[in-house]
Structures are given as C-alpha cells and as structure tokens.
Design a protein around this motif. Sequence first.
Motif, PDB file in Angstrom:
ATOM      1  N   HIS A  11      -2.131   1.566  -9.828  1.00 27.50           N
ATOM      2  CA  HIS A  11      -2.192   0.161  -9.423  1.00 27.50           C
ATOM      3  C   HIS A  11      -0.941  -0.593  -9.855  1.00 27.50           C
ATOM      4  CE1 HIS A  11      -6.102  -0.266  -7.555  1.00 27.50           C
ATOM      5  NE2 HIS A  11      -6.572   0.587  -8.441  1.00 27.50           N
ATOM      6  N   GLN A  12      -0.442  -0.326 -11.050  1.00 23.24           N
ATOM      7  CA  GLN A  12       0.768  -0.995 -11.528  1.00 23.24           C
ATOM      8  C   GLN A  12       1.965  -0.669 -10.646  1.00 23.24           C
ATOM      9  OE1 GLN A  12       1.049   0.574 -15.498  1.00 23.24           O
ATOM     10  NE2 GLN A  12       0.029  -1.187 -16.414  1.00 23.24           N
ATOM     11  N   ARG A  13       2.102   0.579 -10.265  1.00 24.12           N
ATOM     12  CA  ARG A  13       3.304   1.028  -9.568  1.00 24.12           C
ATOM     13  C   ARG A  13       3.232   0.946  -8.053  1.00 24.12           C
ATOM     14  NH1 ARG A  13       5.416   6.370 -12.761  1.00 24.12           N
ATOM     15  NH2 ARG A  13       5.802   5.337 -14.733  1.00 24.12           N
ATOM     16  N   TRP A  14       2.056   1.167  -7.493  1.00 23.36           N
ATOM     17  CA  TRP A  14       1.993   1.360  -6.042  1.00 23.36           C
ATOM     18  C   TRP A  14       1.147   0.370  -5.279  1.00 23.36           C
ATOM     19  CZ3 TRP A  14       5.665   4.145  -4.239  1.00 23.36           C
ATOM     20  CH2 TRP A  14       6.218   5.128  -5.052  1.00 23.36           C
ATOM     21  N   TYR A  15       0.287  -0.380  -5.918  1.00 25.13           N
ATOM     22  CA  TYR A  15      -0.659  -1.210  -5.184  1.00 25.13           C
ATOM     23  C   TYR A  15       0.029  -2.243  -4.296  1.00 25.13           C
ATOM     24  CZ  TYR A  15      -4.857  -3.748  -4.008  1.00 25.13           C
ATOM     25  OH  TYR A  15      -5.873  -4.346  -3.317  1.00 25.13           O
ATOM     26  N   ALA A  16       1.047  -2.925  -4.803  1.00 27.08           N
ATOM     27  CA  ALA A  16       1.748  -3.939  -3.989  1.00 27.08           C
ATOM     28  C   ALA A  16       2.420  -3.285  -2.785  1.00 27.08           C
ATOM     29  CB  ALA A  16       2.769  -4.693  -4.828  1.00 27.08           C
ATOM     30  N   HIS A  17       3.009  -2.111  -2.973  1.00 21.34           N
ATOM     31  CA  HIS A  17       3.648  -1.395  -1.867  1.00 21.34           C
ATOM     32  C   HIS A  17       2.608  -0.969  -0.839  1.00 21.34           C
ATOM     33  CE1 HIS A  17       7.272  -1.420  -4.218  1.00 21.34           C
ATOM     34  NE2 HIS A  17       6.674  -0.771  -5.189  1.00 21.34           N
ATOM     35  N   TRP A  18       1.491  -0.479  -1.333  1.00 14.55           N
ATOM     36  CA  TRP A  18       0.417  -0.055  -0.441  1.00 14.55           C
ATOM     37  C   TRP A  18      -0.088  -1.242   0.383  1.00 14.55           C
ATOM     38  CZ3 TRP A  18      -4.715  -1.486  -0.143  1.00 14.55           C
ATOM     39  CH2 TRP A  18      -5.492  -0.736   0.733  1.00 14.55           C
ATOM     40  N   GLN A  19      -0.201  -2.410  -0.248  1.00 17.57           N
ATOM     41  CA  GLN A  19      -0.658  -3.596   0.475  1.00 17.57           C
ATOM     42  C   GLN A  19       0.318  -3.963   1.592  1.00 17.57           C
ATOM     43  OE1 GLN A  19      -1.223  -6.368  -2.825  1.00 17.57           O
ATOM     44  NE2 GLN A  19      -3.378  -6.486  -2.240  1.00 17.57           N
ATOM     45  N   ARG A  20       1.628  -3.860   1.338  1.00 17.15           N
ATOM     46  CA  ARG A  20       2.609  -4.173   2.379  1.00 17.15           C
ATOM     47  C   ARG A  20       2.509  -3.187   3.527  1.00 17.15           C
ATOM     48  NH1 ARG A  20       6.116  -5.580  -2.106  1.00 17.15           N
ATOM     49  NH2 ARG A  20       7.066  -3.534  -2.015  1.00 17.15           N
ATOM     50  N   LEU A  21       2.318  -1.910   3.227  1.00 10.61           N
ATOM     51  CA  LEU A  21       2.159  -0.916   4.285  1.00 10.61           C
ATOM     52  C   LEU A  21       0.877  -1.160   5.073  1.00 10.61           C
ATOM     53  CD1 LEU A  21       3.300   2.363   2.532  1.00 10.61           C
ATOM     54  CD2 LEU A  21       4.470   1.145   4.382  1.00 10.61           C
ATOM     55  N   ASP A  22      -0.183  -1.511   4.377  1.00  8.30           N
ATOM     56  CA  ASP A  22      -1.447  -1.796   5.050  1.00  8.30           C
ATOM     57  C   ASP A  22      -1.302  -3.012   5.966  1.00  8.30           C
ATOM     58  OD1 ASP A  22      -4.172  -0.893   5.294  1.00  8.30           O
ATOM     59  OD2 ASP A  22      -4.768  -2.738   4.263  1.00  8.30           O
ATOM     60  N   ASP A  23      -0.576  -4.027   5.514  1.00  9.81           N
ATOM     61  CA  ASP A  23      -0.333  -5.211   6.338  1.00  9.81           C
ATOM     62  C   ASP A  23       0.500  -4.844   7.573  1.00  9.81           C
ATOM     63  OD1 ASP A  23      -0.388  -8.107   6.822  1.00  9.81           O
ATOM     64  OD2 ASP A  23       1.747  -8.027   6.335  1.00  9.81           O
ATOM     65  N   LEU A  24       1.500  -4.003   7.371  1.00  4.44           N
ATOM     66  CA  LEU A  24       2.327  -3.560   8.496  1.00  4.44           C
ATOM     67  C   LEU A  24       1.482  -2.781   9.507  1.00  4.44           C
ATOM     68  CD1 LEU A  24       5.097  -3.276   9.838  1.00  4.44           C
ATOM     69  CD2 LEU A  24       5.472  -1.257   8.399  1.00  4.44           C
ATOM     70  N   ALA A  25       0.618  -1.918   9.014  1.00  3.44           N
ATOM     71  CA  ALA A  25      -0.254  -1.146   9.902  1.00  3.44           C
ATOM     72  C   ALA A  25      -1.140  -2.078  10.727  1.00  3.44           C
ATOM     73  CB  ALA A  25      -1.111  -0.175   9.087  1.00  3.44           C
ATOM     74  N   ASP A  26      -1.641  -3.131  10.106  1.00  5.89           N
ATOM     75  CA  ASP A  26      -2.447  -4.112  10.849  1.00  5.89           C
ATOM     76  C   ASP A  26      -1.621  -4.811  11.920  1.00  5.89           C
ATOM     77  OD1 ASP A  26      -4.813  -3.605   9.508  1.00  5.89           O
ATOM     78  OD2 ASP A  26      -4.491  -5.211   8.028  1.00  5.89           O
ATOM     79  N   LYS A  27      -0.387  -5.123  11.595  1.00  2.85           N
ATOM     80  CA  LYS A  27       0.463  -5.854  12.538  1.00  2.85           C
ATOM     81  C   LYS A  27       0.857  -5.007  13.750  1.00  2.85           C
ATOM     82  CE  LYS A  27       2.181  -9.216   9.293  1.00  2.85           C
ATOM     83  NZ  LYS A  27       3.236  -9.649   8.417  1.00  2.85           N
ATOM     84  N   VAL A  28       1.121  -3.718  13.539  1.00  2.00           N
ATOM     85  CA  VAL A  28       1.507  -2.865  14.673  1.00  2.00           C
ATOM     86  C   VAL A  28       0.289  -2.298  15.390  1.00  2.00           C
ATOM     87  CG1 VAL A  28       3.733  -2.235  13.667  1.00  2.00           C
ATOM     88  CG2 VAL A  28       1.785  -0.729  13.346  1.00  2.00           C
ATOM     89  N   GLY A  29      -0.860  -2.383  14.734  1.00  2.00           N
ATOM     90  CA  GLY A  29      -2.096  -1.859  15.318  1.00  2.00           C
ATOM     91  C   GLY A  29      -2.408  -0.488  14.739  1.00  2.00           C
ATOM     92  N   ARG A  30      -3.639  -0.311  14.353  1.00  2.00           N
ATOM     93  CA  ARG A  30      -4.042   0.949  13.702  1.00  2.00           C
ATOM     94  C   ARG A  30      -3.821   2.178  14.589  1.00  2.00           C
ATOM     95  NH1 ARG A  30      -4.502   0.748   8.114  1.00  2.00           N
ATOM     96  NH2 ARG A  30      -4.812  -1.446   7.680  1.00  2.00           N
ATOM     97  N   PRO A  31      -4.115   2.119  15.897  1.00  2.00           N
ATOM     98  CA  PRO A  31      -3.860   3.305  16.725  1.00  2.00           C
ATOM     99  C   PRO A  31      -2.367   3.677  16.767  1.00  2.00           C
ATOM    100  CG  PRO A  31      -5.399   1.862  17.836  1.00  2.00           C
ATOM    101  CD  PRO A  31      -4.863   1.093  16.661  1.00  2.00           C
TER     102      PRO A  31
END
Length: 54
Positions: A7-27
């Motif tokens: 969580h200390q090292r990767w959670y913020a990065h994971w959140q940005r990737l998850d946000d990007l995935a939502d923006k481009v569409g999950r499929p």
Amino acid sequence: MPEHRWHQRWYAHWQRLDDLADKVGRPSWAAARVRASDTDRTLVDLLLKGQLAS
C-alpha cells in the motif's frame, strides 16, 4: 511483500492505472493488456526500476 508495504509503495500508482482503465473503457483496457508483449513488460519493468539509460 507485506500488505502495508504494498500500500505504501504501489497503491497510488494502482489507483492512477485504475482511473486510466475507466477512462479508456474496461474492454479496451483488457484488449491492450492481452496485446502487451514480453518486450513491453520488460520495458515497463526497467522504467519502474529507473534502469533505462538516456
């Protein structure tokens, strides 16, 4: 890796990737992940480690 360290090292990065995935569409995101080659993954790994020479 202990969960608190992850969580200390990767959670913020994971959140940005998850946000990007939502923006481009999950499929589209899933299709792009399938097309990623071993070379692509190696490049990302080197970038994350800061091991690419300029």
